[in-house]
Design a protein around this motif. Structure first.
Motif, PDB file in Angstrom:
ATOM      1  N   GLN A   1      55.601 117.969  89.093  1.00  0.00           N
ATOM      2  CA  GLN A   1      54.744 117.530  87.988  1.00  0.00           C
ATOM      3  C   GLN A   1      53.369 117.173  88.531  1.00  0.00           C
ATOM      4  O   GLN A   1      53.289 116.516  89.573  1.00  0.00           O
ATOM      5  CB  GLN A   1      55.309 116.236  87.388  1.00  0.00           C
ATOM      6  CG  GLN A   1      56.481 116.422  86.513  1.00  0.00           C
ATOM      7  CD  GLN A   1      56.059 116.262  85.058  1.00  0.00           C
ATOM      8  OE1 GLN A   1      56.103 117.224  84.326  1.00  0.00           O
ATOM      9  NE2 GLN A   1      55.664 115.083  84.641  1.00  0.00           N
ATOM     10  N   PRO A   2      52.283 117.521  87.828  1.00  0.00           N
ATOM     11  CA  PRO A   2      50.973 117.034  88.258  1.00  0.00           C
ATOM     12  C   PRO A   2      50.974 115.503  88.259  1.00  0.00           C
ATOM     13  O   PRO A   2      51.570 114.890  87.359  1.00  0.00           O
ATOM     14  CB  PRO A   2      50.015 117.563  87.186  1.00  0.00           C
ATOM     15  CG  PRO A   2      50.797 118.579  86.405  1.00  0.00           C
ATOM     16  CD  PRO A   2      52.245 118.297  86.614  1.00  0.00           C
ATOM     17  N   ALA A   3      50.347 114.888  89.282  1.00  0.00           N
ATOM     18  CA  ALA A   3      50.386 113.432  89.434  1.00  0.00           C
ATOM     19  C   ALA A   3      49.914 112.728  88.170  1.00  0.00           C
ATOM     20  O   ALA A   3      50.434 111.677  87.793  1.00  0.00           O
ATOM     21  CB  ALA A   3      49.537 113.015  90.628  1.00  0.00           C
ATOM     22  N   SER A   4      48.931 113.342  87.464  1.00  0.00           N
ATOM     23  CA  SER A   4      48.356 112.691  86.279  1.00  0.00           C
ATOM     24  C   SER A   4      49.389 112.519  85.158  1.00  0.00           C
ATOM     25  O   SER A   4      49.224 111.683  84.286  1.00  0.00           O
ATOM     26  CB  SER A   4      47.188 113.516  85.758  1.00  0.00           C
ATOM     27  OG  SER A   4      47.644 114.822  85.491  1.00  0.00           O
ATOM     28  N   THR A   5      50.462 113.329  85.193  1.00  0.00           N
ATOM     29  CA  THR A   5      51.436 113.246  84.094  1.00  0.00           C
ATOM     30  C   THR A   5      52.718 112.518  84.520  1.00  0.00           C
ATOM     31  O   THR A   5      53.661 112.413  83.745  1.00  0.00           O
ATOM     32  CB  THR A   5      51.834 114.657  83.607  1.00  0.00           C
ATOM     33  OG1 THR A   5      52.462 115.342  84.691  1.00  0.00           O
ATOM     34  CG2 THR A   5      50.647 115.455  83.142  1.00  0.00           C
ATOM     35  N   LEU A   6      52.729 112.021  85.796  1.00  0.00           N
ATOM     36  CA  LEU A   6      53.978 111.458  86.325  1.00  0.00           C
ATOM     37  C   LEU A   6      54.451 110.215  85.602  1.00  0.00           C
ATOM     38  O   LEU A   6      55.635 109.910  85.591  1.00  0.00           O
ATOM     39  CB  LEU A   6      53.829 111.143  87.818  1.00  0.00           C
ATOM     40  CG  LEU A   6      54.263 112.278  88.751  1.00  0.00           C
ATOM     41  CD1 LEU A   6      54.080 111.864  90.189  1.00  0.00           C
ATOM     42  CD2 LEU A   6      55.684 112.708  88.488  1.00  0.00           C
ATOM     43  N   SER A   7      53.510 109.470  85.020  1.00  0.00           N
ATOM     44  CA  SER A   7      53.913 108.234  84.360  1.00  0.00           C
ATOM     45  C   SER A   7      54.640 108.512  83.041  1.00  0.00           C
ATOM     46  O   SER A   7      55.353 107.678  82.517  1.00  0.00           O
ATOM     47  CB  SER A   7      52.693 107.358  84.110  1.00  0.00           C
ATOM     48  OG  SER A   7      51.813 108.094  83.312  1.00  0.00           O
ATOM     49  N   LYS A   8      54.445 109.740  82.512  1.00  0.00           N
ATOM     50  CA  LYS A   8      55.128 110.075  81.253  1.00  0.00           C
ATOM     51  C   LYS A   8      56.635 110.101  81.475  1.00  0.00           C
ATOM     52  O   LYS A   8      57.118 110.598  82.481  1.00  0.00           O
ATOM     53  CB  LYS A   8      54.670 111.444  80.755  1.00  0.00           C
ATOM     54  CG  LYS A   8      53.285 111.438  80.176  1.00  0.00           C
ATOM     55  CD  LYS A   8      53.061 112.748  79.461  1.00  0.00           C
ATOM     56  CE  LYS A   8      51.608 112.884  79.068  1.00  0.00           C
ATOM     57  NZ  LYS A   8      51.211 114.255  78.902  1.00  0.00           N
ATOM     58  N   GLN A   9      57.357 109.590  80.512  1.00  0.00           N
ATOM     59  CA  GLN A   9      58.812 109.496  80.639  1.00  0.00           C
ATOM     60  C   GLN A   9      59.481 110.869  80.658  1.00  0.00           C
ATOM     61  O   GLN A   9      60.295 111.162  81.498  1.00  0.00           O
ATOM     62  CB  GLN A   9      59.393 108.693  79.464  1.00  0.00           C
ATOM     63  CG  GLN A   9      59.225 107.195  79.636  1.00  0.00           C
ATOM     64  CD  GLN A   9      59.964 106.673  80.859  1.00  0.00           C
ATOM     65  OE1 GLN A   9      61.128 106.955  81.037  1.00  0.00           O
ATOM     66  NE2 GLN A   9      59.268 105.925  81.710  1.00  0.00           N
ATOM     67  N   SER A  10      59.075 111.724  79.698  1.00  0.00           N
ATOM     68  CA  SER A  10      59.860 112.950  79.513  1.00  0.00           C
ATOM     69  C   SER A  10      59.255 114.141  80.244  1.00  0.00           C
ATOM     70  O   SER A  10      58.046 114.244  80.422  1.00  0.00           O
ATOM     71  CB  SER A  10      59.967 113.258  78.026  1.00  0.00           C
ATOM     72  OG  SER A  10      58.674 113.450  77.522  1.00  0.00           O
ATOM     73  N   LEU A  11      60.125 115.045  80.666  1.00  0.00           N
ATOM     74  CA  LEU A  11      59.701 116.289  81.292  1.00  0.00           C
ATOM     75  C   LEU A  11      59.841 117.390  80.249  1.00  0.00           C
ATOM     76  O   LEU A  11      60.726 117.340  79.407  1.00  0.00           O
ATOM     77  CB  LEU A  11      60.625 116.593  82.473  1.00  0.00           C
ATOM     78  CG  LEU A  11      60.506 115.680  83.693  1.00  0.00           C
ATOM     79  CD1 LEU A  11      61.794 115.710  84.500  1.00  0.00           C
ATOM     80  CD2 LEU A  11      59.336 116.097  84.554  1.00  0.00           C
ATOM     81  N   GLU A  12      58.985 118.400  80.332  1.00  0.00           N
ATOM     82  CA  GLU A  12      59.108 119.551  79.430  1.00  0.00           C
ATOM     83  C   GLU A  12      60.439 120.248  79.685  1.00  0.00           C
ATOM     84  O   GLU A  12      60.855 120.369  80.845  1.00  0.00           O
ATOM     85  CB  GLU A  12      57.982 120.547  79.728  1.00  0.00           C
ATOM     86  CG  GLU A  12      56.611 120.100  79.270  1.00  0.00           C
ATOM     87  CD  GLU A  12      56.536 119.939  77.761  1.00  0.00           C
ATOM     88  OE1 GLU A  12      56.891 120.898  77.056  1.00  0.00           O
ATOM     89  OE2 GLU A  12      56.147 118.857  77.297  1.00  0.00           O
ATOM     90  N   PRO A  13      61.126 120.738  78.640  1.00  0.00           N
ATOM     91  CA  PRO A  13      62.384 121.453  78.906  1.00  0.00           C
ATOM     92  C   PRO A  13      62.151 122.716  79.730  1.00  0.00           C
ATOM     93  O   PRO A  13      61.104 123.350  79.616  1.00  0.00           O
ATOM     94  CB  PRO A  13      62.908 121.811  77.516  1.00  0.00           C
ATOM     95  CG  PRO A  13      61.842 121.480  76.553  1.00  0.00           C
ATOM     96  CD  PRO A  13      60.803 120.647  77.220  1.00  0.00           C
TER      97      PRO A  13
END
Ligand SMILES: C[S@@+](CC[C@H](N)C(=O)[O-])C[C@H]1O[C@@H](n2cnc3c(N)ncnc32)[C@H](O)[C@@H]1O
Length: 244
Positions: free
Chosen positions: A62-74
């Motif tokens: 995952q790009p570091a900028s999106t790591l705090s987001k809980q969910s991952l894209e399917p």
């Protein structure tokens, strides 16, 4: 006193008889007890370990900028290889992917997979292929994840290298994608593979797996030992693989 390793024993995989394997699996009950050799209680521990391993793998891409987001894209498309009754499809893959293809030689197991599957979950099961992995030709560039667990011991070393090479070509090129292998590890003191005549499969050593991955042009990008299984069972190791 010292002991020398035994000399000139034939390779364990020479004893594999795929017809005998299928006859054994046809005779086994289509439930977790049958799949897991009388240890159905290990399924939950196994699935938690696998889910955590896969989560770490996906987060590492995952790009570091999106790591705090809980969910991952399917994931777009994955396959449960040597799937049995779909223990891993139902307990893990269906919740992380849009489409799960299932490859399993024993049809009564894939029939069981659909029992209890409804609506959206049922719709996520894609192709069902009733073939041994040695005979499965997968679509090039199609898969984000190829999950292989507790079934590769039914392939000879040469079949496994050929199969893993096809898997390598089957990985999606434009997205993060992995082959996962989760198998028992030989506990032989000389690191020899162990043949089991009950279902005609071999339990390979970590060294042997690493050599076969290399032969297939794959590198290990993550690996760990499964924790929490009963002590009397073989150690279980999971590997994530990518093209070299
Ligand atoms: C121990 S069960 C594991 C099933 C499933 N992967 C799981 O973890 O629940 C082994 C499975 O391997 C399947 N199998 C036997 N020979 C095979 C082959 N040549 N290729 C792929 N799978 C095979 C059996 O039919 C059985 O479903």
């Amino acid at each position: 006193m010292t002991f020398d390793p035994p000399l000139h024993t034939p390779p364990a995989d020479a004893a594999i008889d795929q017809q005998a394997s299928i006859a054994y699996w046809e005779s086994v009950s289509a439930d977790n007890n049958g799949m897991l050799g009388g240890y159905p209680q290990t399924s939950r521990i196994d699935l938690v370990g696998s889910s955590n391993f896969l989560m770490k793998l996906r987060r590492s891409k995952q790009p570091a900028s999106t790591l705090s987001k809980q969910s991952l894209e399917p994931l777009e498309r994955v396959a449960d290889c040597g799937a049995g009754i779909g223990r891993i499809t139902k307990g893990l893959l269906i919740s992380v992917a849009k489409k799960v293809d299932v490859v399993e030689p024993v049809k009564k197991f894939t029939d069981e997979l659909f029992a209890g599957l409804e609506g959206e979950d049922k719709g996520r099961v894609g192709e069902v292929v009733n073939l041994g992995l040695q005979d499965w030709t997968l679509e090039a560039g199609a898969y984000d994840l190829l999950w292989n667990q507790w079934c590769l011991g039914h392939l000879t070393d040469a079949q496994l290298v050929a199969y893993l090479s096809r898997c390598k070509d089957g990985l999606a090129k434009s997205r993060a994608s992995w082959i996962v292998v989760k198998e028992n590890m030989s506990s032989d003191i000389w690191k020899k593979d162990i043949y089991d005549e009950e279902d005609s499969h071999v339990t390979r050593s970590d060294d042997k797996f690493r050599a076969l991955f290399m032969e297939a042009g794959l590198k290990i990008v993550a690996t760990e030992l499964q924790k929490g299984f009963p002590k009397e069972l073989y150690p279980v190791r999971v590997y994530a693989l990518r093209p070299e």
